[in-house]
Design a protein around this motif. Structure first.
Motif, PDB file in Angstrom:
ATOM      1  N   THR A  58       0.856  -1.175   0.000  1.00 43.78           N
ATOM      2  CA  THR A  58       0.000   0.000   0.000  1.00 43.78           C
ATOM      3  C   THR A  58       0.892   1.224   0.000  1.00 43.78           C
ATOM      4  O   THR A  58       1.572   1.511   0.981  1.00 43.78           O
ATOM      5  N   GLU A  59       0.903   1.924  -1.129  1.00 37.48           N
ATOM      6  CA  GLU A  59       1.758   3.099  -1.247  1.00 37.48           C
ATOM      7  C   GLU A  59       1.267   4.221  -0.348  1.00 37.48           C
ATOM      8  O   GLU A  59       0.070   4.430  -0.186  1.00 37.48           O
ATOM      9  N   HIS A  91       8.847  12.831   3.588  1.00 37.13           N
ATOM     10  CA  HIS A  91      10.014  12.664   4.456  1.00 37.13           C
ATOM     11  C   HIS A  91      10.873  11.500   3.951  1.00 37.13           C
ATOM     12  O   HIS A  91      10.356  10.464   3.571  1.00 37.13           O
ATOM     13  N   THR A  92      12.193  11.690   3.937  1.00 39.04           N
ATOM     14  CA  THR A  92      13.101  10.616   3.553  1.00 39.04           C
ATOM     15  C   THR A  92      13.684   9.977   4.808  1.00 39.04           C
ATOM     16  O   THR A  92      14.358  10.644   5.595  1.00 39.04           O
ATOM     17  N   HIS A  93      13.384   8.704   5.012  1.00 42.92           N
ATOM     18  CA  HIS A  93      13.898   7.986   6.168  1.00 42.92           C
ATOM     19  C   HIS A  93      15.336   7.550   5.922  1.00 42.92           C
ATOM     20  O   HIS A  93      15.749   7.335   4.791  1.00 42.92           O
ATOM     21  N   GLY A  99      11.128   3.757  -5.398  1.00 46.29           N
ATOM     22  CA  GLY A  99      11.075   5.206  -5.490  1.00 46.29           C
ATOM     23  C   GLY A  99       9.960   5.865  -4.697  1.00 46.29           C
ATOM     24  O   GLY A  99       9.735   7.069  -4.831  1.00 46.29           O
ATOM     25  N   HIS A 100       9.229   5.096  -3.893  1.00 41.06           N
ATOM     26  CA  HIS A 100       8.201   5.668  -3.035  1.00 41.06           C
ATOM     27  C   HIS A 100       8.226   4.945  -1.691  1.00 41.06           C
ATOM     28  O   HIS A 100       9.019   4.039  -1.485  1.00 41.06           O
ATOM     29  N   TRP A 101       7.358   5.343  -0.774  1.00 37.45           N
ATOM     30  CA  TRP A 101       7.278   4.713   0.544  1.00 37.45           C
ATOM     31  C   TRP A 101       5.982   3.930   0.646  1.00 37.45           C
ATOM     32  O   TRP A 101       4.923   4.428   0.289  1.00 37.45           O
TER      33      TRP A 101
END
Length: 98
Positions: free
Chosen positions: A6-7, A13-15, A44-46
């Motif tokens: 689930t995008e 925010h970059t972890h 390329g996404h979280w």
């Protein structure tokens, strides 16, 4: 057990190691605890990193809690405990393995 894909579309925010969120080793990647849920980087996404299914951690006699020696991570409506590279969550008198 699989992990739902689930995008998290609005996550800017970059972890990373110094982002201030708890890093949770999880198989071949790292999840990050953020605002009561877990994120993982993917293509390329979280993603929201949530287990699909129920897996009891059989034979787990250790009782997690304050002062047990394992890091706690707020996860939705409960607390998970990081133990040997995975998360344990209390569930109906036993510990689930996330």
């Amino acid at each position: 057990m699989t992990t739902l894909h689930t995008e998290h579309p609005s996550h800017t925010h970059t972890h990373g190691p110094d982002c201030g969120h708890t890093a949770v080793p999880h198989g071949d990647h790292t999840d990050y605890a953020h605002d009561g849920h877990l994120h993982r980087e993917h293509a390329g996404h979280w993603d929201e990193c949530e287990a699909d299914g129920h897996v009891a951690h059989e034979g787990h006699t250790h009782q997690h809690g304050a002062g047990c020696g394992h890091e706690s991570v707020l996860h939705g409506d409960h607390v998970d405990y990081l133990h040997d590279g995975h998360r344990h969550a209390p569930h109906e008198g036993h510990w689930d393995d996330h």
